[in-house]
Each structure stands twice: as C-alpha cells, then as structure tokens.
Design a protein around this motif. Structure first.
Motif, PDB file in Angstrom:
ATOM      1  N   LYS A 246       7.969  -0.122   8.108  1.00 53.25           N
ATOM      2  CA  LYS A 246       6.834   0.358   7.297  1.00 53.25           C
ATOM      3  C   LYS A 246       5.806   0.727   8.285  1.00 53.25           C
ATOM      4  O   LYS A 246       5.790   0.610   9.353  1.00 53.25           O
ATOM      5  CB  LYS A 246       6.469  -1.079   6.478  1.00 53.25           C
ATOM      6  N   GLY A 247       4.652   0.992   7.589  1.00 54.19           N
ATOM      7  CA  GLY A 247       3.375   1.447   8.668  1.00 54.19           C
ATOM      8  C   GLY A 247       3.030   2.831   8.619  1.00 54.19           C
ATOM      9  O   GLY A 247       2.307   3.342   9.081  1.00 54.19           O
TER      10      GLY A 247
ATOM     11  N   GLU B 128       0.116  -5.898   4.949  1.00 51.14           N
ATOM     12  CA  GLU B 128       1.496  -5.776   4.205  1.00 51.14           C
ATOM     13  C   GLU B 128       2.298  -6.960   4.890  1.00 51.14           C
ATOM     14  O   GLU B 128       2.968  -7.792   3.760  1.00 51.14           O
ATOM     15  CB  GLU B 128       1.905  -4.538   4.257  1.00 51.14           C
TER      16      GLU B 128
ATOM     17  N   GLY C 234       5.913  -0.897  -0.769  1.00 52.33           N
ATOM     18  CA  GLY C 234       6.842   0.486  -0.370  1.00 52.33           C
ATOM     19  C   GLY C 234       7.478   0.502   0.992  1.00 52.33           C
ATOM     20  O   GLY C 234       7.294  -0.922   1.520  1.00 52.33           O
TER      21      GLY C 234
ATOM     22  N   THR D 167       3.728   4.834  -3.677  1.00 55.93           N
ATOM     23  CA  THR D 167       4.729   4.215  -4.766  1.00 55.93           C
ATOM     24  C   THR D 167       4.018   3.028  -5.421  1.00 55.93           C
ATOM     25  O   THR D 167       4.108   2.897  -6.375  1.00 55.93           O
ATOM     26  CB  THR D 167       5.880   3.920  -3.824  1.00 55.93           C
TER      27      THR D 167
ATOM     28  N   GLY E  75      -0.256   2.867   7.603  1.00 58.66           N
ATOM     29  CA  GLY E  75      -1.323   2.085   8.676  1.00 58.66           C
ATOM     30  C   GLY E  75      -1.684   0.696   8.066  1.00 58.66           C
ATOM     31  O   GLY E  75      -2.470   0.218   8.741  1.00 58.66           O
TER      32      GLY E  75
ATOM     33  N   SER F  44       0.843  -1.219  -0.090  1.00 67.08           N
ATOM     34  CA  SER F  44       0.038   0.026  -0.024  1.00 67.08           C
ATOM     35  C   SER F  44       1.069   1.330   0.065  1.00 67.08           C
ATOM     36  O   SER F  44       1.918   1.464   0.261  1.00 67.08           O
ATOM     37  CB  SER F  44      -0.960   0.022   1.103  1.00 67.08           C
TER      38      SER F  44
HETATM   39  O1  DER Z   1       2.709   1.920   5.057  1.00 67.62           O
HETATM   40  C1  DER Z   1       3.772   1.384   4.398  1.00 67.62           C
HETATM   41  O2  DER Z   1       4.531   0.703   4.661  1.00 67.62           O
HETATM   42  C2  DER Z   1       3.763   1.992   2.961  1.00 67.62           C
HETATM   43  O3  DER Z   1       4.365   1.037   2.096  1.00 67.62           O
HETATM   44  C3  DER Z   1       4.172   3.285   3.007  1.00 67.62           C
HETATM   45  O4  DER Z   1       4.295   3.914   4.270  1.00 67.62           O
HETATM   46  C4  DER Z   1       5.207   3.610   1.891  1.00 67.62           C
HETATM   47  O5  DER Z   1       4.401   4.897   1.310  1.00 67.62           O
HETATM   48  P1  DER Z   1       4.821   5.823  -0.009  1.00 67.62           P
HETATM   49  O6  DER Z   1       4.953   4.862  -1.028  1.00 67.62           O
HETATM   50  O7  DER Z   1       3.525   6.438  -0.038  1.00 67.62           O
HETATM   51  O8  DER Z   1       6.078   6.585   0.522  1.00 67.62           O
END
Ligand code: DER
Length: 229
Positions: A96-97, A105, A84, A31, A100, A28
């Motif tokens: 990550k997170g 993930e 991502g 990216t 949320g 999510s």
């Molecule tokens: O929540 C996550 O781990 C997502 O992968 C994320 O935070 C990465 O987000 P972005 O691709 O919008 O930087």
C-alpha cells in the motif's frame, strides 16, 4: 468504466459488513471514496449510527462533506476498517502507499479489530516474482541516509516522491514526512521484509502490510466480486 464498476462491486460487498453502532476505520484512495459515498447513503437510508476513524486529510474532508461523524483513534477502537491497496498477494499480504497515506492507514487497520480490503482486479499479483516497489515514509532529516541504507541492505534503488501537482519539491505527507519509493527484490516472507524495513532508523512506516493481514479481500469482477479469505 469497468474499473469503477469493479471498485463499486467490491465496495458493496464490504458495505454488507457494516452494522448499526459500528466504529469504522476508513483508509484512503479512490476505492475507499466509492465506499464512503455508498456508506453515507446507507446511513441516511437506514438511519444508522456509525462513527468513522480517518486515515488522511483527504478522507476526513470527504467524510465531512458526506456528513459522516469522525472520531479519534485515541477514543475508539474501530470494529472494522475498510481500505484499498495497490498490490494484493495470494497470502493476503499487501503493498500500500500509492496515495501516500500508509502511516495512518497502518495505524487504523492494525489497531482495528479487523480490516478488509476492497480492490479492482488489476491489483492482484499472482506471485512474488520480480522486483517490488515499496512506498516508505521517512523522516525528512535522514531521507538520503535511508536511501543509502536501503541500497546497502536490500540492494534497493529508491526515488524521493515529488508532488504530482504543480507544487514544487518533495511530497510531504499528512504527518510531515517524505516518501521514498524503493524498488527491491524479495522472495521471502513479507512479514520479515516489513520488520526489516521498519527497523531502519528514519523509516517512519512502510507500505508492506503483512504482519497483520486483512480478514477478507473483496476483488471486483465486473458486476460481481470474489473474496480472498
Ligand atoms: O495508498 C493506499 O494504500 C491506498 O489504499 C491506495 O493506493 C489505493 O488506491 P486506489 O483505491 O485509488 O487504487
């Protein structure tokens, strides 16, 4: 802008791994959304058959809009997952997170045969110096107990994440959980930190991805990219 260009370069690199007939896990975030749009174009252009396993309502909604076919993790093991990250370390450990979605993930990435990460260069962190901020999904029934346990065990300070939009009150995840952002110091093996955090009663998942690392990390650099193998 430059970051979108970098995210696109990284996404195009990951797209080369997609083969006809694959079941793809999708993480999510912004990216991954760039990747999904490029994937949908490739699927249409080349008449590919791919199925996706989603890690959030947000990703599922975009997948439906793009005409990507979603299947459940209980029916299919993803051949490859693409996600991502918020922070990438040289040993390929991740935090990550930020979005949320870390619980689903981690399910999709860890149960996939392998996963790859696509990031812009701002996510790279050279070394484990200074404090970390780790998103942690917790059961609502015990969030203040977990805050206390994190302080006692890790000397961590945690904040309960609230919705960034107008909606009031704590942010509720796709799983009905609350989110803590815990700031703590750690200079050891990130796999240990992942295990220790996860072992606290009430912790549903942590944003440390170290026990299973991505096989590759594509880092956008301008029109091109570098790979952390
Ligand atoms: O929540 C996550 O781990 C997502 O992968 C994320 O935070 C990465 O987000 P972005 O691709 O919008 O930087």
């Amino acid at each position: 802008d430059q970051l979108t260009q970098e995210k696109t370069s990284a996404a195009l690199a990951a797209l080369q791994l997609v083969k006809d007939g694959m079941v793809l896990g999708l993480g999510s975030g912004s990216t991954v959304k760039i990747f999904m749009k490029l994937l949908a174009e490739k699927v249409k252009r080349e008449g590919l058959k791919v199925y996706i396993v989603s890690s959030s309502y947000d990703t599922s909604i975009l997948a439906a809009t793009l005409g990507l076919i979603e299947v459940s993790l209980n029916s299919f093991t993803p051949d490859l997952s693409i996600d991502g990250a918020d922070t990438v370390f040289p040993d390929k450990s991740l935090i990550k997170g930020g979005g949320g979605c870390l619980l689903r993930e981690k399910l999709v990435n860890y149960y996939a045969r392998e996963y790859v990460i696509i990031v812009d260069h701002t996510k790279l962190r050279a070394k484990l110096d200074g404090p970390l901020t780790v998103p942690i999904e917790v059961h609502p029934m015990s969030y203040s107990q977990v805050v206390k346990a994190l302080r006692e065990t890790f000397n961590a300070e945690s904040s309960l994440r609230v919705f960034s939009e107008k909606k009031l009150g704590p942010a509720i995840t796709d799983n009905g959980g609350f989110l803590l952002d815990a700031t703590l110091k750690w200079s050891g093996d990130m796999r240990i930190l992942e295990e220790k955090l996860k072992s606290l009663p009430g912790v549903l998942e942590t944003g440390i991805f170290a026990i299973k690392k991505p096989s590759k990390i594509f880092v956008g650099q301008g029109e091109s990219y570098t790979v952390i193998e």
